[in-house]
Each structure stands twice: as structure tokens, then as C-alpha cells.
Design a protein around this motif. Structure first.
Motif, short mmCIF file in Angstrom:
data_model
loop_
_atom_site.label_atom_id
_atom_site.label_comp_id
_atom_site.label_asym_id
_atom_site.label_seq_id
_atom_site.Cartn_x
_atom_site.Cartn_y
_atom_site.Cartn_z
N LEU A 165 1.03 -1.10 -0.09
CA LEU A 165 0.16 0.02 0.05
C LEU A 165 0.99 1.28 -0.07
CD1 LEU A 165 -2.73 1.30 -0.04
CD2 LEU A 165 -2.75 1.28 2.46
N MET A 166 2.06 1.30 0.77
CA MET A 166 2.89 2.36 0.91
C MET A 166 3.42 2.67 -0.57
SD MET A 166 4.26 4.63 2.48
CE MET A 166 4.42 5.88 0.86
N ARG A 167 3.86 1.52 -1.24
CA ARG A 167 4.54 1.80 -2.41
C ARG A 167 3.21 2.19 -3.63
NH1 ARG A 167 9.30 -0.22 -3.88
NH2 ARG A 167 10.34 -1.53 -2.21
N SER A 168 2.30 1.80 -3.27
CA SER A 168 1.02 2.25 -4.29
C SER A 168 0.77 3.79 -4.05
CB SER A 168 -0.05 1.32 -4.28
OG SER A 168 -0.90 1.47 -3.12
N ARG A 169 0.90 4.03 -2.75
CA ARG A 169 0.49 5.56 -2.37
C ARG A 169 1.43 6.53 -2.93
NH1 ARG A 169 -3.22 7.17 0.83
NH2 ARG A 169 -1.98 8.71 1.95
N TYR A 170 2.86 6.04 -2.70
CA TYR A 170 3.94 6.64 -3.40
C TYR A 170 3.89 6.91 -4.89
CZ TYR A 170 8.29 8.02 -5.19
OH TYR A 170 9.53 8.69 -6.11
N SER A 171 3.53 5.88 -5.54
CA SER A 171 3.17 5.94 -6.71
C SER A 171 1.99 6.95 -7.36
CB SER A 171 2.82 4.61 -7.68
OG SER A 171 4.14 3.83 -7.70
N ALA A 172 0.84 7.01 -6.64
CA ALA A 172 -0.29 7.68 -6.69
C ALA A 172 0.10 9.11 -6.49
CB ALA A 172 -1.43 7.45 -5.71
N PHE A 173 1.03 9.34 -5.50
CA PHE A 173 1.81 10.67 -5.31
C PHE A 173 2.51 11.25 -6.92
CE2 PHE A 173 0.83 10.62 -0.81
CZ PHE A 173 0.34 11.87 -0.63
N ALA A 174 3.10 10.20 -7.25
CA ALA A 174 3.98 10.70 -8.40
C ALA A 174 2.97 10.80 -9.58
CB ALA A 174 5.03 9.35 -8.74
N LEU A 175 2.08 9.98 -9.58
CA LEU A 175 1.28 10.45 -10.63
C LEU A 175 0.00 11.14 -10.59
CD1 LEU A 175 0.88 6.34 -11.51
CD2 LEU A 175 2.18 8.12 -12.75
N ASN A 176 -0.01 12.07 -9.31
CA ASN A 176 -1.23 12.81 -8.99
C ASN A 176 -2.44 12.23 -9.14
OD1 ASN A 176 -1.71 15.27 -8.09
ND2 ASN A 176 -1.52 16.49 -10.08
N LEU A 177 -2.56 10.81 -8.22
CA LEU A 177 -3.94 10.34 -8.20
C LEU A 177 -4.37 10.55 -7.04
CD1 LEU A 177 -2.86 6.75 -9.92
CD2 LEU A 177 -3.93 8.74 -10.88
N THR A 178 -5.10 11.56 -6.84
CA THR A 178 -5.59 12.18 -5.71
C THR A 178 -6.83 11.31 -5.23
OG1 THR A 178 -6.82 13.83 -6.51
CG2 THR A 178 -4.65 14.41 -5.68
N ASP A 179 -7.71 10.89 -5.75
CA ASP A 179 -8.68 9.87 -5.56
C ASP A 179 -8.31 8.55 -4.94
OD1 ASP A 179 -10.50 11.91 -6.37
OD2 ASP A 179 -11.09 10.94 -8.44
N TYR A 180 -7.19 8.10 -5.42
CA TYR A 180 -6.67 6.96 -4.65
C TYR A 180 -6.37 7.38 -3.48
CZ TYR A 180 -4.01 2.76 -4.04
OH TYR A 180 -3.37 1.81 -3.52
N LEU A 181 -5.40 8.30 -3.36
CA LEU A 181 -4.76 8.50 -2.01
C LEU A 181 -6.04 8.90 -0.89
CD1 LEU A 181 -2.04 11.24 -3.43
CD2 LEU A 181 -1.75 8.71 -2.38
N ARG A 182 -7.05 9.52 -1.30
CA ARG A 182 -8.17 9.44 -0.34
C ARG A 182 -8.71 8.42 0.05
NH1 ARG A 182 -10.85 13.09 1.50
NH2 ARG A 182 -12.83 12.53 0.82
N GLU A 183 -8.92 7.37 -1.06
CA GLU A 183 -9.76 6.20 -0.95
C GLU A 183 -8.82 5.39 0.12
OE1 GLU A 183 -10.12 4.88 -4.89
OE2 GLU A 183 -11.56 6.63 -5.23
N THR A 184 -7.44 5.46 -0.07
CA THR A 184 -6.73 4.51 1.00
C THR A 184 -6.34 5.09 2.19
OG1 THR A 184 -4.82 5.26 -0.58
CG2 THR A 184 -5.78 3.23 -1.10
N TRP A 185 -6.72 6.39 2.35
CA TRP A 185 -6.63 7.01 3.56
C TRP A 185 -7.60 6.55 4.81
CZ3 TRP A 185 -3.68 12.00 2.89
CH2 TRP A 185 -3.18 12.35 3.87
N HIS A 186 -7.38 6.08 5.89
CA HIS A 186 -8.13 5.67 6.91
C HIS A 186 -9.38 6.69 7.23
CE1 HIS A 186 -10.08 4.15 10.65
NE2 HIS A 186 -9.83 2.90 10.03
N SER A 187 -10.71 6.48 7.20
CA SER A 187 -11.65 7.30 7.42
C SER A 187 -11.36 8.34 8.44
CB SER A 187 -13.02 6.81 7.42
OG SER A 187 -13.16 5.78 8.47
#
Length: 151
Positions: A34-56
């Protein structure tokens, strides 16, 4: 024939076979994945994914897109998983305009209903001042002037 895009997490695998599958909805199997995928999401500017994988319980109301920061390298320093909790300590090197920086964080993760979520972290940011003939902070092994510092 086009070469598949390399995954930003540094695994050496194509994005589609690495973090891309988590971005498309497959649950990450571990806190490190998950950490690797979130880093990749930051690099690709995938803000929806970052929010979805952040604990509520700790998720921010919004995440503005960041077009100025270029994430260049991820290093996993430590990781552990115990039951439904996990920790990952990482170092991420970035370029903000023409200024280099390093974000180091000890992150906490929680698994709920078979899905890992980023809970929170303790970040530390420092600036780098590499010389033109120094190794490039991106980890390519080339000199800065012939890599990310060219141009």
C-alpha cells in the motif's frame, strides 16, 4: 512497439503489473504494498486513490492536486505487519521546481475488512543541495548534470 511505463515505486516492474493494479481497485496485500502504491499515486497525481486508501478517521477533507512536485525515488527503510496493523518507514526523494528534498516518514497502517489503509505518519522533510557532478538523488547512478539536472 511501446515500452510499458515503469512503476514509480522503483520495483523495476511495469506500472500496470505493479502499483497500477491497486490503483484500479485490487486490494494491496500488505502495508508495504500500500505504501508503494500510495507513493506511485503521489507521483502520478492520483488524488482520488490517495483519499480512498486513507483511513476514514484521519482522511483529510480534500487533497489538492500538486503539479509542482516531482517524486523521483522511493526507499523502504523498514516495514512490519502484525495482525491488522502495520508500519512502514520510508524515504522519498523529490524535486520541487529546481530544489531537491527528502521526505522521511514512519507511517502507520490498519487493515479493515481485508483492505489496508494509511492511518497516519510522522514526517520529516529536509532539503538536499547536490552539486552538478554529484550522483543524481533520483538513484539512477548518473551524475546530476547528466540526469535530472540536465537542461
Amino acid at each position: 512497439m511501446t515500452t510499458p511505463q515503469a512503476c514509480p515505486c522503483g520495483s523495476g516492474r511495469p506500472l500496470a503489473d505493479c502499483c497500477g493494479r491497486y490503483h484500479r481497485g485490487e486490494p494491496a496485500p500488505s502495508p508495504e504494498a500500500l505504501m508503494r502504491s500510495r507513493y506511485s499515486a503521489f507521483a502520478l497525481n492520483l488524488t482520488d486513490y490517495l483519499r480512498e486508501t486513507w483511513h476514514s478517521t484521519t482522511r483529510p477533507a480534500s487533497l489538492p492536486p500538486d503539479d509542482a512536485t516531482r517524486w523521483r525515488r522511493l526507499e523502504i527503510l523498514e516495514h512490519e505487519e502484525q495482525g491488522d496493523t502495520g508500519r512502514v518507514r520510508f524515504r522519498a526523494t523529490f524535486l520541487d521546481g529546481r530544489r531537491w528534498g527528502v521526505l522521511e516518514e514512519a507511517s502507520r497502517f490498519m487493515c479493515e475488512e481485508g483492505r489496508w489503509y494509511y492511518l497516519d505518519g510522522t514526517p520529516s522533510v529536509s532539503r538536499l543541495k547536490p552539486g552538478r557532478n554529484a550522483p543524481c538523488p533520483c538513484g539512477s547512478g548518473r551524475k546530476l548534470k547528466g540526469c535530472c539536472g540536465a537542461g
